[in-house]
Scaffold this motif. Structure first.
Motif, PDB file in Angstrom:
ATOM      1  N   ASN A 328       0.815  -1.224   0.000  1.00  0.00           N
ATOM      2  CA  ASN A 328       0.000   0.000   0.000  1.00  0.00           C
ATOM      3  C   ASN A 328       0.848   1.273   0.000  1.00  0.00           C
ATOM      4  OD1 ASN A 328       0.988  -0.351   2.538  1.00  0.00           O
ATOM      5  ND2 ASN A 328      -0.938   0.031   3.596  1.00  0.00           N
ATOM      6  N   GLN A 329       2.151   1.147   0.272  1.00  0.00           N
ATOM      7  CA  GLN A 329       3.029   2.309   0.272  1.00  0.00           C
ATOM      8  C   GLN A 329       3.476   2.694  -1.142  1.00  0.00           C
ATOM      9  OE1 GLN A 329       5.691   0.410   3.398  1.00  0.00           O
ATOM     10  NE2 GLN A 329       5.772   2.542   4.070  1.00  0.00           N
ATOM     11  N   LEU A 330       3.321   1.771  -2.082  1.00  0.00           N
ATOM     12  CA  LEU A 330       3.783   2.054  -3.441  1.00  0.00           C
ATOM     13  C   LEU A 330       3.056   3.247  -4.043  1.00  0.00           C
ATOM     14  CD1 LEU A 330       4.169  -1.528  -4.961  1.00  0.00           C
ATOM     15  CD2 LEU A 330       5.988   0.080  -4.392  1.00  0.00           C
ATOM     16  N   TYR A 331       1.753   3.328  -3.810  1.00  0.00           N
ATOM     17  CA  TYR A 331       0.976   4.416  -4.396  1.00  0.00           C
ATOM     18  C   TYR A 331       1.367   5.764  -3.787  1.00  0.00           C
ATOM     19  CZ  TYR A 331      -1.847   0.740  -6.435  1.00  0.00           C
ATOM     20  OH  TYR A 331      -2.247  -0.355  -7.164  1.00  0.00           O
ATOM     21  N   GLU A 332       1.788   5.742  -2.525  1.00  0.00           N
ATOM     22  CA  GLU A 332       2.225   6.980  -1.892  1.00  0.00           C
ATOM     23  C   GLU A 332       3.600   7.410  -2.401  1.00  0.00           C
ATOM     24  OE1 GLU A 332       2.183   6.204   2.250  1.00  0.00           O
ATOM     25  OE2 GLU A 332       0.065   5.611   2.327  1.00  0.00           O
ATOM     26  N   GLN A 334       4.993   6.611  -5.429  1.00  0.00           N
ATOM     27  CA  GLN A 334       5.179   6.508  -6.876  1.00  0.00           C
ATOM     28  C   GLN A 334       5.964   7.683  -7.449  1.00  0.00           C
ATOM     29  OE1 GLN A 334       1.646   5.810  -9.210  1.00  0.00           O
ATOM     30  NE2 GLN A 334       2.514   6.755 -11.031  1.00  0.00           N
ATOM     31  N   ASN A 335       5.548   8.892  -7.143  1.00  0.00           N
ATOM     32  CA  ASN A 335       6.237  10.073  -7.684  1.00  0.00           C
ATOM     33  C   ASN A 335       7.677  10.157  -7.197  1.00  0.00           C
ATOM     34  OD1 ASN A 335       3.862  10.760  -8.967  1.00  0.00           O
ATOM     35  ND2 ASN A 335       3.222  12.222  -7.401  1.00  0.00           N
ATOM     36  N   ASN A 382       5.022  12.178 -14.180  1.00  0.00           N
ATOM     37  CA  ASN A 382       3.675  11.948 -13.636  1.00  0.00           C
ATOM     38  C   ASN A 382       2.708  11.412 -14.680  1.00  0.00           C
ATOM     39  OD1 ASN A 382       4.634  12.900 -11.218  1.00  0.00           O
ATOM     40  ND2 ASN A 382       3.675  14.920 -11.372  1.00  0.00           N
ATOM     41  N   CYS A 388       2.679   1.758 -10.445  1.00  0.00           N
ATOM     42  CA  CYS A 388       2.472   1.003  -9.204  1.00  0.00           C
ATOM     43  C   CYS A 388       2.138  -0.453  -9.495  1.00  0.00           C
ATOM     44  CB  CYS A 388       1.358   1.645  -8.384  1.00  0.00           C
ATOM     45  SG  CYS A 388       1.820   3.233  -7.672  1.00  0.00           S
ATOM     46  N   GLU A 389       1.342  -0.691 -10.527  1.00  0.00           N
ATOM     47  CA  GLU A 389       1.013  -2.069 -10.895  1.00  0.00           C
ATOM     48  C   GLU A 389       2.274  -2.843 -11.286  1.00  0.00           C
ATOM     49  OE1 GLU A 389      -2.618   0.421 -11.529  1.00  0.00           O
ATOM     50  OE2 GLU A 389      -0.463   0.622 -11.865  1.00  0.00           O
ATOM     51  N   TYR A 391       5.502  -2.165 -10.314  1.00  0.00           N
ATOM     52  CA  TYR A 391       6.330  -2.398  -9.124  1.00  0.00           C
ATOM     53  C   TYR A 391       5.711  -3.501  -8.263  1.00  0.00           C
ATOM     54  CZ  TYR A 391       9.554   1.563  -9.657  1.00  0.00           C
ATOM     55  OH  TYR A 391      10.544   2.408 -10.093  1.00  0.00           O
ATOM     56  N   SER A 392       4.411  -3.478  -8.107  1.00  0.00           N
ATOM     57  CA  SER A 392       3.742  -4.490  -7.295  1.00  0.00           C
ATOM     58  C   SER A 392       3.901  -5.877  -7.904  1.00  0.00           C
ATOM     59  CB  SER A 392       2.256  -4.138  -7.165  1.00  0.00           C
ATOM     60  OG  SER A 392       1.567  -5.101  -6.427  1.00  0.00           O
TER      61      SER A 392
END
Length: 589
Positions: A328-332, A334-335, A382, A388-389, A391-392
């Motif tokens: 859940n930290q990936l989306y935070e 990402q940038n 951006n 994120c997909e 990296y996950s």
């Protein structure tokens, strides 16, 4: 192999090979790579630090002879081995090298090197060599001969040797298979290296590609013919065992060691990056109608930049695994992840301390380019989709949900989709690296000579190229991006056999659609209005057009036809009267 972990120090200049070797060894119980380094200097520094704390922390050094290519590099490798033997006389050393020259191997053996394996040795053989050398023995594999002690294979990989491995027929067949594979791998590496030559004529490339396919088939057949099904199962040799795709990725990186329902995240990443490195050997000419920032670079500089970004991405993924990040930290982050990747690529590509002299002023290139961070993030980073997909998928082995389809992690479809996302990521980050260069240093002569292609080296062509990029951003912001959002798709740049192409995948973008305003909103409204009125307008135009055609053909056309016929008949009648009059006038009176 004892329960006590065997700790290794790996030294190799090839970053992808280091990554793949470490991942392959991590899957082996009781093996631990405490450090994976690139240069001899770093290795000596680490060994010195370890010697101060715990001399027994390293049980074995695995290294390459320099880079295995030039004679000078090989001699420096021998010198480094002598230095290691003098500083640490009791520390075993195993060469894992691409060299096969007998003179060099004899020289290495004479200075006290304990063992040698060629790159491309199957993993079970390599583990056997590592265990044997670490236990104080020796292992020298050369062609069909392996000089090892009698118990060298019995302790490897938790005693995976077969019950009949001591039979002469088994040994002969195994030696034939290994020697054949070694010869095929050596030839394959040479052919693949020639395929990577920039500017290779098309006919030569096709010939070499055919030779490579034949070598792949020969290697596969060799494993099928000289390994029984029981041996294959117990030695964990897959039926479709494939040789290295490139010389940079030779050896155990590309071997599928076991047939499991799921691969380890590192193995999944290694296989994906291997495919990407192979595609980076394709031509990198832009065959789309969309200008890209990297188009101004020569092809060798494009390839160098993309390969560097791939290395930095591999290092970033390693750091994320070490930090034990949660999904859940990936989306935070990402940038931040993309910005860090972009900054690392700029720093290494141009050189941290590189400078330019412009009008009696020395400018630090990297510091100048990094001042453009906000603009690059807004315009390029951006805008990169499915980060994120991706990296996950690599870190947590989550399924890829693309084109409204969920792909299992180990499926070929998932790998194909992930490869598209990876290629687009590399190309877009490379665009981000070039953009500030075009903004600040586009017409500097030193930059042009070092990076630009010949067709874009004049000032006029550079300005024309920059104008095309400016229009690209305007069209994307006001028209293309709102249209893509309204059509629920992402545009991706991929590396095809002819060059850099573009494709699109489905993606739900309703949240972005709601946020549109100003000109982008007007564009979507126009598109919706067009979709709403176009079918009715087409029907109306069809009816109206049919009426026009009927009037023109049936009424006007026939009327004109009758009038024309009457005129012709009148002309014919006049002609007949004139002929009669002339005939009568010619009669004698």
């Amino acid at each position: 192999m004892s329960d006590r972990p065997l700790k290794l120090l790996l030294i190799d200049q090839d970053p992808i090979f280091r990554l793949g070797l470490r991942i392959a060894l991590e899957a082996i119980p009781n093996l631990e790579a405490i450090a994976v380094v690139e240069t001899d200097t770093i290795a000596l520094q680490i060994l010195a630090e370890i010697a101060e704390k715990d001399p027994n922390q390293v049980n074995l050094i695995v290294l390459e002879f320099g880079n295995g290519r030039s004679t000078t590099s090989q001699q420096l490798g021998l010198q480094f081995c002598r230095q290691l033997r003098a500083l640490y006389p009791n520390l075993p050393i195993l060469l894992l090298s691409s060299i096969q020259e007998q003179g060099l191997l004899l020289a290495a053996k004479s200075i006290g090197i304990n063992g040698y394996c060629s790159k491309g040795t199957p993993l079970p053989e390599l583990i056997a060599a590592i265990q044997e050398v670490a236990d104080g023995g020796s292992y020298w594999f050369q062609d069909t001969e392996a000089v090892i002690t009698p118990n060298s294979c019995t302790d490897a990989i938790n005693r995976v040797s077969t019950p009949y491995s001591s039979l002469p027929f088994f040994k002969l067949r195994n030696n034939l298979r290994l020697s054949g594979i070694a010869n095929i791998d050596a030839t394959l590496a040479a052919v693949t290296a020639q395929l990577q030559t920039p500017g290779l004529p098309l006919l030569d490339r096709a010939t070499l590609a055919g030779q490579r396919r034949e070598l792949l088939a020969a290697r596969w057949l060799l494993n099928r013919l000289l390994v029984s099904s029981q041996e294959r199962q117990e030695e964990q040799i897959p039926l479709a065992d494939e040789p290295p795709l490139t010389p940079l990725l030779s050896g155990d990186i590309q071997k599928r060691q076991t047939v499991l329902p799921l691969l380890s995240p590192g193995t999944l990443q290694s296989a994906l990056f291997t495919s990407c490195v192979a595609k980076l050997q394709f031509p990198l000419r832009n065959i789309t109608d969309i200008p890209l920032e990297i188009d101004i670079f020569r092809e060798d500089k494009k390839r160098e930049l993309l390969y560097l970004i791939l290395q930095k991405l591999a290092e970033q993924l390693d750091e994320l695994r070490t930090s034990q990040i949660e999904i859940n930290q990936l989306y935070e982050l990402q940038n931040t992840l993309l910005c860090d990747l972009w900054q690392a690529a700029i720093t290494d590509f141009f050189g941290k301390f590189s400078r330019l002299k412009i009008t009696n002023q020395k400018i630090e290139i990297v510091n100048l380019l990094l001042q453009n961070t906000e603009i690059v993030q807004r315009d390029i980073l951006n805008q990169i989709p499915l980060v994120c997909e991706f990296y996950s998928y690599l870190l947590f082995q989550t399924e890829l949900n693309i084109d409204n389809t969920s792909y299992p992690v180990v499926s070929a479809e998932a790998k194909s989709q992930a490869l598209m996302i990876l290629e687009n990521l590399l190309i877009q980050v490379a665009n981000g690296v070039v953009q500030p260069l075009l903004n600040y240093l586009a017409d500097v002569e030193e930059i042009k000579q070092k990076f630009y292609g010949r067709q874009l080296i004049s000032t006029r062509e550079i300005e024309r190229f920059r104008n095309d990029l400016s229009w690209k951003y305007r069209l994307r912001n006001y028209i293309n991006e709102p249209k893509a959002i309204f059509e629920s798709r992402y545009e991706l740049f991929v590396i095809a056999s002819r060059g850099i192409a573009n494709t699109s995948v489905y993606a739900p973008r309703n949240q972005e659609l709601v946020k549109l305003s100003n000109i982008p909103l007007v564009v979507t409204l126009l598109l919706e209005f067009s979709d709403a009125i176009a079918p009715r307008l087409k029907s109306l135009l069809a009816v109206f057009g049919s009426g026009i055609v009927f009037i023109l053909t049936q009424i006007v056309g026939r009327g004109l036809g009758l009038i024309g016929r009457g005129i012709l008949q009148g002309i014919g009648s006049v002609s007949s009267v004139e002929k009669n009059f002339k005939r009568n006038s010619d009669r004698p009176k």
